[in-house]
Design an enzyme around this catalytic site. Structure first.
Site, mmCIF file in Angstrom:
data_model
loop_
_atom_site.group_PDB
_atom_site.id
_atom_site.type_symbol
_atom_site.label_atom_id
_atom_site.label_comp_id
_atom_site.label_asym_id
_atom_site.label_seq_id
_atom_site.Cartn_x
_atom_site.Cartn_y
_atom_site.Cartn_z
ATOM 1 C CG ASP A 184 -6.699 -2.158 -4.576
ATOM 2 O OD1 ASP A 184 -6.931 -1.513 -4.474
ATOM 3 O OD2 ASP A 184 -5.113 -2.488 -4.235
ATOM 4 C CB SER A 208 -1.295 -0.409 1.263
ATOM 5 O OG SER A 208 -1.907 0.921 1.537
#
Lengths: 331, 538
Positions: free
Chosen positions: A275, A177
């Protein structure tokens, strides 16, 4: 497709807790965040052959890093002088790890990241240095990158981390991330200053741009993440008034840098098919390719964010295999 | 909504065989992430999370803000209870419940304390930036030679400790000499050199002092020790954190009671109590009648120091209109105190406050019942509303000397490191001497003389729950206030952490002291047998 129950519980818990922490005015409830974050202390007693200790890398900014190492067979706790004993193999990869949390959440001593780093040590037979970088919104761009750079310089100058083969530190940058985003930018600084990075490992790296991509619209709110929260975190990290085409979040966007001819490290980029920011991650991969850089994309169609936190799914094992190959192929 | 694996078994730990006595199997993977959820409850927790999400979506953003800032939350590791408490909070704040009415009873809301209640202790204002720059300048450039010597010193310390464990005192003695020589080549003003010096000193006492000449008990309680304690109190935040957190818990436990009685296991200068007295004075509805019983050693110089402190506290209480009564109980050791000496009144709410005292009861005398068991037992029977316990977060009571030594080396290095980084306190060296005495006791004493028998929170939990206590969780409000207290100190290295309902204070993410609160589990008199969830077991 279905997410394992305990993963679902874990990530949903984060999602809802994080909703409480982000305030509409852009401030962050840091006290509550620290109260809720499950942390673990460093442990000099080896667990499954791995021990850890914390080091202050920079006193001025209180920059801490947690270092994870394999014991050389001793089951007992190394004494204090042995913590930084020189690595004993011909080649020892040193992975500088930047934890995720969208620049605002988590720490190097968060339980989920302590677990992940220990796995990386075991899989890659590496030393892992997990950097406790300064977080947003209290510390905006470029603090996290500065801290990453400080850590890189520190790692590069430790004689005890040098591989015997060439008396150099074999460095990889890794992160998930926001940590993936940091890894990219630290690598950029490294090439500008001549520090050799052997490879970048980006797990679900956090990128964005001003435009709304198809995946963002399609997957908004569907798998734990909303566009609204993504926007909040960028507003918290980027300089005040900047938009999402700032090179920090959009490295190959209109304000980005051309990496053609630059000696950028090879990259392993893992993208989860569920995602919502995958279009930006894929654009990143394209950007590297267009600049003639070596990049391997691992696209996991059915993976959600955070799949690598618990070893209870196939994606997890696939990724760990790829990472271990990526790190060992440099011998 | 993301679908999850509905049979709930993928990746979770295998379910345990049904057995009345076995505790529920905890999901191993979530445990690794810091959450305790029984595998059998995963589905239930998932459903509650879904409900919570709905409730949050249905709330206005100001309601969520209020929830985040004002609600007191406890023990995030117990995910199930945590989710339910959030649900209750949201339910309370919504005019029309949008959730089915099968929710459990609302968790009583602890009133947010007025955080402006003053602190009697003088907390000096530090200049953060200047000090850390100063510290940076002070850190000598460690030459290769010095680094080498420091490493060799640590190696030798470990070898010496090992030889002591094996009884090879001649070898140990010669190592001491070598180390003292090495010390001259290392900077003993800070860092590893300073700590090593203290440990060498402690080791040499152990080796060279004739048996029995190191007395733990008598030497501890002198005016000198009180002075050192005072400087330790001023120089670093550990004791302040202990007092602050304990007071917070005691204040909450005393809510609604008109007669309250605090029993302090180690009064010292009574530094903890002015703040509590002032907080009680400001209590909505008015202060209770406060009785304080302070336990302390008999004064060696003929003064009645307990009474003197009691008088000072009484003056303070009078000045803020709190009805106050003080009683001093002089006892050389905590185990010499008998409950009748405390004169507890059945109508009072009693708080027992133990700051770094319980571990002293752990020295075991094979000819008698363990002191800790005796004391814990009478505490339970005291009409106890709350027991606040603060202890060093370290495993200094291990039976193996080398293990103890190693643990102590790590622990006290961290503590000294934190002290170094604290803003310059004029008599910091006295604070260090206080710590040095602890080191000496851990390393050079044995038997009943070794009173510094620190045990980590996990062990205290087991011990206390086994002795009939259950935890009273310290919540997010206490956490926040403790964190804010820390920002008054110069160093950024301190951290408060939440640990399953307890709070720890540490340096650079190493917890050094742990604060917890407890209440007594009432005795159940079995008639036919013990009744549990599955029926009656005879």
């Amino acid at each position: 497709m279905v997410v394992p129950l305990n993963t679902w519980v874990l990530i949903s818990n984060f999602k809802l807790a994080y909703n409480l922490l982000r305030r509409p005015d852009g401030t962050f409830n840091r006290h509550l965040a620290e109260f809720l974050d499950r942390k673990v202390p460093a442990n000099a007693k080896p667990v499954d052959g791995i021990f850890s200790f914390d080091v202050v890398i920079d006193r001025g900014t209180s920059l801490l890093s947690r270092i994870y190492r394999l014991t050389d067979g001793e089951p007992s706790q190394p004494n204090m002088a042995e913590l930084e004993k020189p690595v004993s193999s011909e080649v020892v990869p040193v992975i500088i790890f930047f934890h995720g949390g969208s620049f605002a959440h988590s720490s190097a001593n968060s339980a989920i990241y302590d677990t992940l780093c220990r796995r990386l040590v075991g899989i890659c037979k590496a030393v892992v240095v997990s950097v406790n970088y300064r977080r947003a919104p209290e510390n905006r761009y470029p603090c996290a990158y500065d801290d990453g750079w400080t850590a890189l310089k520190w790692v590069n100058s430790r004689t005890w981390l040098e591989s015997k083969k060439d008396s150099k530190v074999h460095i990889y940058l890794a992160g998930d991330s926001s940590g993936g985003n940091i890894a990219h930018h630290v690598a950029l600084r490294a090439v500008e200053s001549g520090i050799d990075i052997l490879g970048n490992i980006l797990l679900n790296p956090m990128f964005a741009g001003q435009e709304r991509t198809e995946s963002e619209k399609r997957l908004d709110g569907k798998y734990f993440v909303t566009l609204q929260d993504r926007d909040w975190y960028w507003r918290a990290f980027l300089p005040e008034g900047a938009d999402r085409d700032h090179p920090a979040c959009n490295p190959f966007g209109p304000k980005g840098k051309n990496l053609k001819g630059v000696k950028f490290p090879k990259s392993l980029v893992v993208v989860a098919g569920l995602d919502l920011i995958q279009d930006w991650q894929l654009a990143y991969v394209e950007g590297l390719k267009k600049a003639g850089q070596v990049v391997k994309l691992l696209y996991l169609e059915q993976a959600t964010i955070g799949f690598y936190l618990l070893p209870n799914n196939n994606h997890f094992h696939t990724v760990m295999d790829e990472i271990s190959k990526f790190v060992s192929s440099n011998c | 909504m993301v679908p999850y694996d509905s049979d709930g078994l993928a990746g979770s730990a295998p379910s345990s065989s049904s057995s009345i006595t076995k505790p529920p199997q905890i999901d191993g993977l979530l445990a690794g992430a810091g959450y305790k959820v029984p595998s059998s409850e995963l589905r239930h927790v998932a459903q509650r999370l879904e409900r919570l999400e709905t409730a949050m979506l249905n709330s206005a953003s100001h309601q969520l803000s209020l929830l985040a800032s004002d609600a007191v939350l406890y023990n995030p590791s117990d995910l199930s209870t945590w989710v339910d408490s959030l649900l209750s909070e949201l339910n309370q704040s919504q005019p029309l419940p949008s959730l089915p009415s099968d929710l459990s009873d609302l968790v009583p809301n602890s009133t947010a304390l007025d955080s402006s209640w003053g602190m009697e202790h003088s907390l000096s204002q530090q200049q953060n930036q200047n000090i850390s720059q100063h510290q940076q300048n002070q850190l000598m450039v460690v030459t290769a030679l010095e680094e080498d010597s420091a490493i060799r010193l640590v190696h030798m310390l470990m070898t010496c400790a090992e030889s002591v464990q094996r009884g090879e005192l001649a070898l140990a003695a010669s190592l001491i000499e070598n180390m003292q020589g090495l010390l001259t080549r290392v900077n003993t003003g800070c860092g590893i050199g300073k700590v090593a010096g203290y440990f060498i000193n402690a080791l040499s006492r152990r080796i060279f002092a004739p048996a029995g000449s190191i007395s733990g008990v008598g030497s501890c309680y002198t005016y000198e020790n009180e002075l050192l304690y005072h400087h330790y109190y001023e120089a670093c935040p550990y004791l302040k954190f202990a007092h602050f957190t304990a007071n917070q818990a005691i204040l909450e436990a005393f809510e609604g009671h008109d007669c309250v009685h605090v029993v302090d296991f180690n009064l010292m200068h009574g530094l903890q109590w002015p703040a509590l007295i002032q907080a009680l004075a400001l209590r909505p509805g008015g202060p209770p009648l406060l009785r304080l019983t302070g336990i302390g050693p008999p004064s060696s110089d003929g003064r009645d120091s307990l009474r003197e402190i009691g008088l000072r506290l009484a003056d303070l209480a009078r000045s803020v209109n709190v009805r106050f009564a003080f009683r001093g109980v002089a006892a050389a050791r905590l185990e010499d105190v008998k409950p009748w000496m405390l004169q507890v009144n059945p109508k009072e709410a009693v708080a027992v406050n133990s700051i770094m005292q319980l571990h002293k009861l752990l020295a075991s005398d094979p000819t008698r019942n363990p002191a800790i068991d005796i004391v814990l037992n009478w505490i339970r029977n005291l009409n106890l509303k709350i027991m606040t316990a603060v202890e060093q977060e370290a495993d200094h009571n291990q039976s193996g000397f080398l293990d103890r030594f190693t643990e102590a080396l790590y622990y006290y290095s961290t503590m000294f490191d934190s002290l170094e980084a604290c803003a310059h306190h004029p008599e910091k060296v006295l604070a260090e001497m206080y710590i040095q005495r602890e080191i000496c006791n851990v390393v050079s004493c044995e038997g009943s003389a070794r009173v510094e028998r620190h045990e980590p929170l996990a062990k205290w939990r087991t011990r206390l729950t086994g002795a009939g206590f259950r935890p009273l969780h310290l919540g997010s409000n206490a956490f926040k206030q403790a964190s804010m207290l820390l920002t008054l100190f110069s160093s950024e290295g301190y951290s408060v952490e939440e640990n399953e309902g307890c709070l720890t204070l540490g340096w650079h993410s190493r917890p050094l002291i742990a604060a917890s609160a407890w209440q007594a589990v009432p005795d159940v008199e079995p008639a036919l047998g013990v009744i549990d969830n599955n029926g009656v077991v005879l």
